[in-house]
Each structure stands twice: as C-alpha cells, then as structure tokens.
Write a protein that holds these residues in place. Structure first.
Motif, PDB file in Angstrom:
ATOM      1  N   GLU A 127       0.853  -1.188   0.000  1.00  0.00           N
ATOM      2  CA  GLU A 127       0.000   0.000   0.000  1.00  0.00           C
ATOM      3  C   GLU A 127       0.891   1.240   0.000  1.00  0.00           C
ATOM      4  O   GLU A 127       1.828   1.288   0.784  1.00  0.00           O
ATOM      5  CB  GLU A 127      -0.909   0.023   1.222  1.00  0.00           C
ATOM      6  N   ALA A 128       0.603   2.215  -0.818  1.00  0.00           N
ATOM      7  CA  ALA A 128      -0.478   2.264  -1.757  1.00  0.00           C
ATOM      8  C   ALA A 128      -0.066   1.683  -3.128  1.00  0.00           C
ATOM      9  O   ALA A 128      -0.828   0.949  -3.760  1.00  0.00           O
ATOM     10  CB  ALA A 128      -0.921   3.708  -1.931  1.00  0.00           C
ATOM     11  N   GLU A 129       1.160   1.972  -3.584  1.00  0.00           N
ATOM     12  CA  GLU A 129       1.507   1.597  -4.953  1.00  0.00           C
ATOM     13  C   GLU A 129       2.831   0.831  -4.988  1.00  0.00           C
ATOM     14  O   GLU A 129       3.703   1.120  -5.802  1.00  0.00           O
ATOM     15  CB  GLU A 129       1.531   2.863  -5.831  1.00  0.00           C
ATOM     16  N   ARG A 140      -4.105  -0.783  -8.551  1.00  0.00           N
ATOM     17  CA  ARG A 140      -5.108   0.190  -8.077  1.00  0.00           C
ATOM     18  C   ARG A 140      -6.166  -0.588  -7.310  1.00  0.00           C
ATOM     19  O   ARG A 140      -6.396  -1.777  -7.587  1.00  0.00           O
ATOM     20  CB  ARG A 140      -5.705   0.951  -9.263  1.00  0.00           C
ATOM     21  N   TYR A 192      -2.798  -3.952  -3.341  1.00  0.00           N
ATOM     22  CA  TYR A 192      -2.132  -3.306  -2.200  1.00  0.00           C
ATOM     23  C   TYR A 192      -2.190  -4.172  -0.950  1.00  0.00           C
ATOM     24  O   TYR A 192      -1.458  -3.953  -0.001  1.00  0.00           O
ATOM     25  CB  TYR A 192      -2.706  -1.892  -1.952  1.00  0.00           C
ATOM     26  N   ASP A 320     -11.030   3.786  -5.151  1.00  0.00           N
ATOM     27  CA  ASP A 320      -9.834   4.523  -5.584  1.00  0.00           C
ATOM     28  C   ASP A 320      -9.232   5.153  -4.336  1.00  0.00           C
ATOM     29  O   ASP A 320      -9.850   5.150  -3.268  1.00  0.00           O
ATOM     30  CB  ASP A 320     -10.216   5.576  -6.643  1.00  0.00           C
ATOM     31  N   TRP A 321      -8.055   5.738  -4.478  1.00  0.00           N
ATOM     32  CA  TRP A 321      -7.370   6.250  -3.274  1.00  0.00           C
ATOM     33  C   TRP A 321      -8.012   7.513  -2.717  1.00  0.00           C
ATOM     34  O   TRP A 321      -7.709   7.916  -1.594  1.00  0.00           O
ATOM     35  CB  TRP A 321      -5.875   6.431  -3.544  1.00  0.00           C
ATOM     36  N   LEU A 324      -9.782   6.835   0.572  1.00  0.00           N
ATOM     37  CA  LEU A 324      -8.967   6.249   1.640  1.00  0.00           C
ATOM     38  C   LEU A 324      -9.645   6.287   3.014  1.00  0.00           C
ATOM     39  O   LEU A 324      -9.575   5.336   3.794  1.00  0.00           O
ATOM     40  CB  LEU A 324      -7.618   6.985   1.685  1.00  0.00           C
ATOM     41  N   ILE A 380      -0.029  10.007  -3.525  1.00  0.00           N
ATOM     42  CA  ILE A 380      -1.009   9.478  -2.563  1.00  0.00           C
ATOM     43  C   ILE A 380      -0.372   9.187  -1.210  1.00  0.00           C
ATOM     44  O   ILE A 380      -1.026   9.311  -0.170  1.00  0.00           O
ATOM     45  CB  ILE A 380      -1.763   8.256  -3.132  1.00  0.00           C
ATOM     46  N   TYR A 384      -1.937   9.979   3.797  1.00  0.00           N
ATOM     47  CA  TYR A 384      -2.189   9.152   4.988  1.00  0.00           C
ATOM     48  C   TYR A 384      -2.041  10.079   6.189  1.00  0.00           C
ATOM     49  O   TYR A 384      -1.078  10.009   6.941  1.00  0.00           O
ATOM     50  CB  TYR A 384      -1.231   7.954   5.022  1.00  0.00           C
TER      51      TYR A 384
END
Ligand code: B3K
Ligand code: ZN
Length: 880
Positions: A127-129, A140, A192, A320-321, A324, A380, A384
């Motif tokens: 996570e995330a990418e 994704r 992720y 999608d992010w 979150l 992204i 967080y």
C-alpha cells in the motif's frame, strides 16, 4: 524550476480498467539481489471495452525479463515496456493469461516499498503503490483478484515462507538446498493487500475459537529469534480484538489462519495485508522493562486497528485512493471504540481529542489542509494524514451520534451486506446509513468534501422574568487552499444544562433547532435556540464528549469555567473546562510575564490541587486534568505571530506556580501512589502511574538542587514507564543527575534498538540551544542509523515535532537542519523524508523573523534538483 513534477490525479477522472482480472498466480524465487517474479494473470476484456484496446499495466523501477500470452512468448513488436509501464498493444478479445517475468533487487530497495529485506527477512509493503515494484499490474484498489502465491528460497536463509490466505503445500526441492511453500487466498483482493514474508523467524502460536460459528483460527506471531517472550500482550490484544469485532459489529474472522510478522525496518506502524499483517516491531514487542504504558496502549490499538481492517478495508475495500478515509477513518473509529471498551472511555476520548487537536487541527489550519476525501493528489503517500485518519474517524462518530446506537449498527450491517467483496465509495457508505435509517445525509456529507475546522461562536442571554435561556450559535469555517467559501455543516452538539446545585437540569420546551435527546443538531449558519420554563439560570455544557470536530468559543467567564470544572457530569467537558482556563492563562502569559495575574494563577492552581486528590475520579483522568496544554497546542491557539520561546516561558511559569501552590498535596499524593506490587500494564495500574508521574513532574520543577527525588525515582524504577519519565524530567531540566541517568540507561539497554529510540528521543526533545549539536553527534552513535525509519523518527522526527523552541530557533538553524536532513534522506526513502518535512506545516503562523527563515528553508528544499514526488509535493503545497 523543475519540470518533471508528478501529474495530478483527479477524482473526477476515475474510470474502471479496460480489462478485469480473475486470478493471479505468483511464483517468487527469492535471492537477495536478484529475485525472479513470475506472475500469471488471467485477464478478461470488459464488455464496454472495444476489442483490441491496449492493456496498460503499471511498474516502478522494474526490470522485465519476458512476457508471454496464453503460453506463447511475445515478440518485441507486441508490447512496449520500460521501468514504469508495460503495454500489450493488441490483446485478445477473449479471456487470456499474461505471464510476466520480472527481476527485482530486494537488497537495494531502500524505499521500503515493494519487496525488500529487513535484517535479513524478506518482506513486502504494497500500500499504496508498492505492488508495481514487484510486477507490472493494474496496481489500483478497484481491481480485485484471487491470489495464489508460491515462494521458493534457500532453506537455510529463509526457513519460514509466508503469504496471504491459507497454506496449501510446502516442501523441499531435492538436492538444491531450496524449499517452497504455496499459499492461496480465496478472498478477492486488490494488489495493495498482497504480502509475502520469508526469513529465519521465531513463531509464537495460539488459537481463537470464533463466537459466531465456533471455528478454530490458528494465530501466529512471527518475530526475530529471542523476542518470543515479548509477544504475549500483542497476542492477547489480538484475541480480544477478534472477540470484540464479533460482539460489537457482528464480524467474524474468515480464513483458517491469521498471522502477524514483526519487522524492524518499516515506513509506518503496520499493514493490514489479508491474513498476513506486517508490523513495525514497535507495535508488537513489549515487556515491562522495555515498554512504557503508552507503548502497551499503542500495541493494543494498532493490533486492533489492523485486525479490524479485515472487514473495513479488506473484505470491503476502496474504489480509488480518494476514498482512503472509507477504510481508514472507519477503522480508526473502530479501534478507538475497542480501546474505550477495554480501558476508560473518558480517558481514551480525551487522549483521542488531544491527538486530533494537535495533529489534525494544525493540519487544517495550515497550507497542507485538505478535505477528508480529497479530489486531487500528486502523491497518494502524502494523504495518509491526520485529516483522513482522525477527522475521518470523527465523521463516523458523528454519524453514530446523529443516528443513535441502533441506527448506526443498522447502517453498518447494511454496508457490510451490500458491499462485501466490493471496492466501495464514500457515497456507498453514506447511502447505507440513509437507507437503513430512512434519513437524508446530503448536508452531512459536506464533512467529507470541505476542508478546515468549523468554528462555533456561542453567546447566551438569560431572561429572568421569562425564565428562558437563549443560546445563539453561529457557525463558520476557515478558508483552506482552493476552498475560500464553505457551505454550513450538520453539527451535532451534545449538551447539558447544569443547575446551581451542580446537577444536570431537566428541560422540556426548546425552539430554534432540531434537538434530539441531549443533542442539538445545527444545520444553518445561525441558530437562536431557546429553552423555556427553566427553574433558574443554568450553566451550559456544550459539545460534551467533543461531539463534533469543531472549535467552540463562548462568552463564559472564569467563574462559569471553574463551575464546569468542578461539577460537569461529563468528564470530557470537565477536562475541557480546565483546558480552557489553562489556555486563557497561557495565552496571556505568552504576551509577557507581567500578564499573569497572581490571583488567577492561585485560583487555577487550587482547582488542579483539588482535581489531583479527588477520589471520585479515576487516577488516569486526574492525570489528564493536571496536564497543561503542550507548547504546540498553545501556539495553535494563538494562531499568528507565534513566538515559541515566549510560549515555553509562560508554560514554565504556570507550571512552577501550580507546583508551588500544590507542593504539599502533590508530595503526599506522590508517596501515596507508590506502587509496591508487581508491574501490570492494565489501565488502572497505568492510570495510577500516570498520576504519580504527573505530580512528580510538577514537584521536579520546584525541587531544589539538593533534592534527589527525580534521580531516586529513576534509580528505583522497575519498569520502563517510571524509568523513562524520570529520565526525561532529568534531561529536560538539565538536573545534576542527567549524565548519570543517561549513561545508566545507555549501559542497560545498549543493543535494544526500540529502547535506545527512547534514549535518542529524550535527548532530541531537550529544550536547550545545545540540543541541535547533540543531535548531530548522536547521528554517529551506534544506536542511530539513517537506514531505519524508527531511528530517524526517534531522533529527527521527535526533534521537529516535539521540540518547539529548538526546531523553531530564532537563528533558523533548526529549520536548516531539517531541510538538510530531508534532502539527504529523500535519496534513500522519500516517504519518510516527506513525512519529516510536514513538520513545517504551521510555519506561516510564526512571527515574521522565524517565518522568513522557515520559508527560506522550505524553498531550498522545493528548488533542489532530483527531488522525489513525495518531497516535491509536500514542499510545494507547504509554500502555496
Ligand atoms: N493501511 C496502512 C497504511 C499504509 C500507508 C501507505 N503509505 C496502515 C493502516 O492504516 O492500517
Ligand atoms: Zn488503517
């Protein structure tokens, strides 16, 4: 200026992928410098996708070894590949299997994203990418697939091989010294949540029998050899979490096995990979000699949080992010509730609100402000945030306040029922509550879209003849980047009317707002709320339990606040009243020492003295009542032209005055609370320690040089909570015992990395001009390492976040040190570097001299060559 900045990603541009994925079969051949990953991915074209539409997959620093389609190798004209993308030019119209072989270098992976090695253990963080750093993929969250993972490694190097799901098969590969294991996860998940771990690890096991269907689940915690005895608390917290989620949310665990692996190099706290949580060892390992009460509470909270993600995050994930907060805000709310049920609800609420105000309110008030559901991002990883996590949790809490316990549970049940196995949105979440409660939450949903902390301005008018009280409440919201004007929010204000005898008053007739039981629901910019037919003028207690994440200012005088501090039946608002009184004093004190009126301090000190020994309150709550707002809280409340030195002096002056006034009572309490029994980390015992250590802190500020009270406390400590507090008091006051205690601590705990982190933090947060030089020296100490995020956070992160006067030094040396550190670290680990840089988030509130120096340091970072997108993004937004 740079030109290679990351392009913005926008919520409005969301489109599903052209192809869906059914299954993913991974075959991972581990080697420290050349790990070979074979991914067999079953794709099918979506109905709405035109046949022949290219298939574009994401990669990151990948080396492609080969690609084949339905078993036939593809030629170089069939695809295009570089380190960041793999495009299959004309995929078949019918379902097909793409086999991609990549080679990666776990040892060289200093970003700690994707597959890397931590103290010899292979582990992943996706996570995330990060999955795109393992193979090319639709990396994704809305692409869900069923994963089967085969891992192969040298048996001597990595006897333990783990992946998501249930174990299927394992064995030796004859004559090679290598072995393999196959894991299968039947629950479709986004990339992720993929994880694998391989290494030479010790394992602690237990079982949990589910309440709902009586299934036995195997529990395993993997740690480095030698740490097996430090997992008891984490295991117990896990079992309690599993039970609580069944009892309170009706959520049962779903695989045959649940595993936690503790690693020592980790960018954040922990990660909720399906069935295989990977943890920063800080949130697993504990014993009384090495962990503080706060550490124990942190372990309980993080274990619960990651476990709760199994339903809120894994079974239902994010589309999608931008969504979150759908998993994070909700899961924080769930872990807060769990800890409240395990410990004291009032004390937990105060701790959570302190955190919200210190991290989220300051974020909302600065250039990094963003809505709980942002609509655009460049990186992204930088979202967080306290806003997504903590304010996201507050939104869920407000839903519960508005709908009541049963309405909330009905909405949650419907959400699980409707969206299990899906990648959902905030709209889906809100709709579940609307449908289950037949209500309209359209206006309420603005909490997700509008950044900034709303303010409530309250004034009260009493009509003696009519015996009626009118409360005028005006709401407004600070402007934030890109959002100058805000629509009014729906704000639940829990309240009580307190009569002259200190008891809550009954009331019957009210007009001017929607009032449900003890909650006023605001929806307009202005409300005039009138309570009629009261027996006498009440003192109002508003925003009980901090029922909404807002700033409330009212026209209450000192007398009314003292009354609330003594009588409010809501413990949170008692604490709030004490905080308000303290804040009034401290803000005035920060304008100059002459502004602190002696009689006012006396009155305040008397109130704290009373609270300290009020047996009607649990010790942990009394400890909270006695704690003055932190320097950073005072700075936030002052808001402009902040002078951190003046704030620190004012705080010290109030502390010394309170200590002087309460010395006798505090000394008695200090002795009375001496614990003679064996250490236990439970909330009651921790609360008694917290109270005793809080009074010790006051006493330490008036103890003369001859007093050895703090050093004696250090020497008598039989647990880390007592030992570390005493050490901090000595070091931060530069008491004569400082050197002796620091050396003793170092000798006792040399080689204990997590404990030495505390030793680093204590020194980095000492409020003296010499501290910066000390930190530079400590960067060469064997306890420090630039490659380990915990060490960096302990020494450098703690300095920026916890040392207001030295980070904000008037000569700019603190800012420059941070800028240099961020630039150096960015080359190794951009995520941790970007997080450090966010310490500048309140720079605009500083007085002009410091503000200019902070800006110059930020500009130097923003304009540096070769920045990561993580640091570039924070630097640019901080300057906007
Ligand atoms: N979901 C992870 C955080 C991942 C951060 C990636 N940069 C831990 C958690 O919130 O539970
Ligand atoms: Zn989380």
């Amino acid at each position: 200026m740079r030109t290679d900045v990351a392009q913005p990603v926008r919520l409005e541009d969301y489109r599903p992928t052209a192809y869906a994925i059914g299954t993913v079969d991974l075959d991972i051949h581990l080697a420290p410098k050349a790990t070979r990953v074979t991914a067999r991915i079953a794709f099918s074209r979506r109905e709405e996708t035109a046949p022949g539409t290219p298939l574009e997959l994401a990669g990151d620093e990948l080396k492609l070894v080969g690609v084949s389609l339905n078993g036939a190798p593809l030629g170089e004209t069939d695809y295009e590949a570089d380190a960041e993308t793999l495009t299959i030019k004309t995929p078949p119209a019918e379902p097909f299997v793409l086999e991609i072989v990549t080679e990666i270098d776990p040892d060289a992976n200093s970003k700690l994203m994707g597959l890397y090695r931590s103290s010899g253990t292979y582990c992943t963080q996706c996570e995330a990418e990060g999955f795109r750093r393992i193979t090319y993929f639709y990396d994704r969250p809305d692409v869900l697939a069923v994963y089967t993972t085969r891992i192969e490694a040298e048996k001597a190097e990595a006897p333990v091989l783990l992946a998501n799901g249930n174990p299927v098969e394992a064995g030796d590969i004859e004559g090679t010294g290598r072995h393999y294991a196959i894991w299968h996860d039947p629950f479709p998940k986004p990339s992720y949540l993929f994880a694998m771990v391989a290494g030479d690890l010790a394992c602690v096991t237990d079982t949990y029998r589910t309440l709902i269907s009586g299934r036995d689940v195997e529990l395993r915690i993997y740690v480095e050899h030698g740490n097996e005895t430090r997992c008891d608390y984490a295991m117990d917290a896990l079992k309690r979490s599993m039970r609580w989620d069944e009892e309170v949310f009706g959520r049962e665990y779903d695989l045959d096995i649940f595993m936690i692996v503790a690693v020592s190099d980790f960018n954040m706290g922990a990660m909720e990979n399906k069935g295989l949580n990977v943890f920063n060892d800080k949130y697993v390992l504990a014993n009384p000699e090495t962990a503080t009460d706060q550490d124990y509470a942190g372990i309980e909270g993080v274990i619960a949080h990651e476990y709760f993600h199994n339903w809120t995050g894994d079974r239902i994930t994010c589309r999608d992010w931008f969504q979150l907060c759908l998993k994070e805000g909700l899961t924080v709310f769930r872990d807060q509730e769990f800890s409240s049920d395990m410990r004291s609800r009032a004390v937990k609420r105060i701790a959570d609100v302190r955190l919200l105000q210190s991290h989220q309110f300051s974020e909302d008030g600065g250039p990094l402000a963003h809505p709980v559901r942002p609509t655009v991002y460049r990186q992204i990883n930088n979202f967080y945030t306290a806003t997504v996590y903590e304010k996201g949790a507050e939104i869920v809490r407000m839903i519960k306040t508005l709908l009541g316990d049963d309405g909330f549970r009905a909405g949650m049940d419907l959400y699980f029922e409707r969206h299990d196995g899906e990648a959902a949105t905030i709209e889906d979440f809100i709709k579940s509550f609307e449908d289950a409660n037949k209500t309209d939450l359209t206006q309420f949903a603005r909490w997700y879209a509008q950044a900034g902390t709303p303010s409530l301005k309250v004034s009260e008018t009493w009509d003696e003849a009519a015996k009626s009280l009118r409360i005028d409440i005006e709401q407004s919201c600070q402007p934030t980047p890109g959002q100058a004007i805000k629509e009014p929010f729906t704000i639940p204000v829990r309240f009580g009317l307190i009569g002259p005898n200190g008891a809550d008053m009954e009331w019957s007739a009210v007009t001017g707002a929607d009032v449900r039981d003890d909650v006023i629901v605001l929806s307009e910019p202005n409300h005039a709320i009138t309570f009629d037919g009261l027996s006498s003028r009440p003192v109002t207690s508003l925003l009980r339990g901090f029922s909404a994440p807002v700033r409330l200012t009212d026209d209450k005088d000192r007398e009314a606040l003292v009354f609330l501090a003594r009588h409010d039946s809501d413990p949170f608002n008692r604490w709030q009243a004490v905080q308000s009184l303290a804040m009034q004093l401290l803000k005035r004190g920060a304008k100059g020492p002459g502004n602190l009126a002696a009689d006012e301090i006396q009155e305040f000190a008397a109130l704290l003295g009373e609270a300290a020994s009020d047996d009607g309150f649990e010790p942990a709550l009394r400890a909270q009542l006695l704690q003055l707002p932190a320097e950073s809280d005072i700075a936030r409340e002052i808001g402009t032209d902040v002078d951190p030195d003046a704030i620190a002096s004012a705080r010290k002056a109030v502390q010394v005055a309170v200590a002087g006034h309460c010395a006798e009572g505090f000394a008695i309490l200090y002795e009375a609370l001496a614990d003679t029994g064996a250490y236990s980390p439970d909330a009651d015992a921790a609360g008694r320690r917290a109270l005793r250590l809080t009074v010790l802190e006051y006493l330490a500020c008036i103890d003369g040089e001859a007093s050895a009270r703090t050093l004696d406390h250090y020497k008598a400590s039989d647990n880390m909570t007592d030992r570390l507090t005493a050490l901090r008091l000595l070091v931060h006051r530069a008491d004569s015992g400082t050197q002796e205690a620091l050396e003793d601590f170092e000798t006792r705990f040399a080689g204990e990395a997590l404990v030495m982190d505390k030793w680093l933090t204590v020194q980095a947060t000492a409020p003296f001009p010499e501290t910066l030089a000390r930190i530079r020296t400590l960067t060469s100490h064997s306890a420090f390492s630039f490659t380990n995020p915990n060490r960096i956070r302990a020494l450098i992160g703690a300095f920026a976040a916890g040392n207001q006067t030295q980070f904000n030094r008037a000569d700019g040396a603190g800012f420059n040190f941070m800028a240099d550190t961020v630039l150096t670290l960015d080359k190794r680990n951009p995520q941790v570097a970007a997080r450090l840089l966010s310490a500048f988030r309140s720079w605009r509130a500083l007085e002009p001299g410091r503000r200019a120096l902070a800006e110059a340091a930020l500009r130097r970072v923003a304009e540096a060559e070769g920045l990561s997108s993580d640091v570039q993004d924070i630097a640019t937004r901080s300057l906007q």
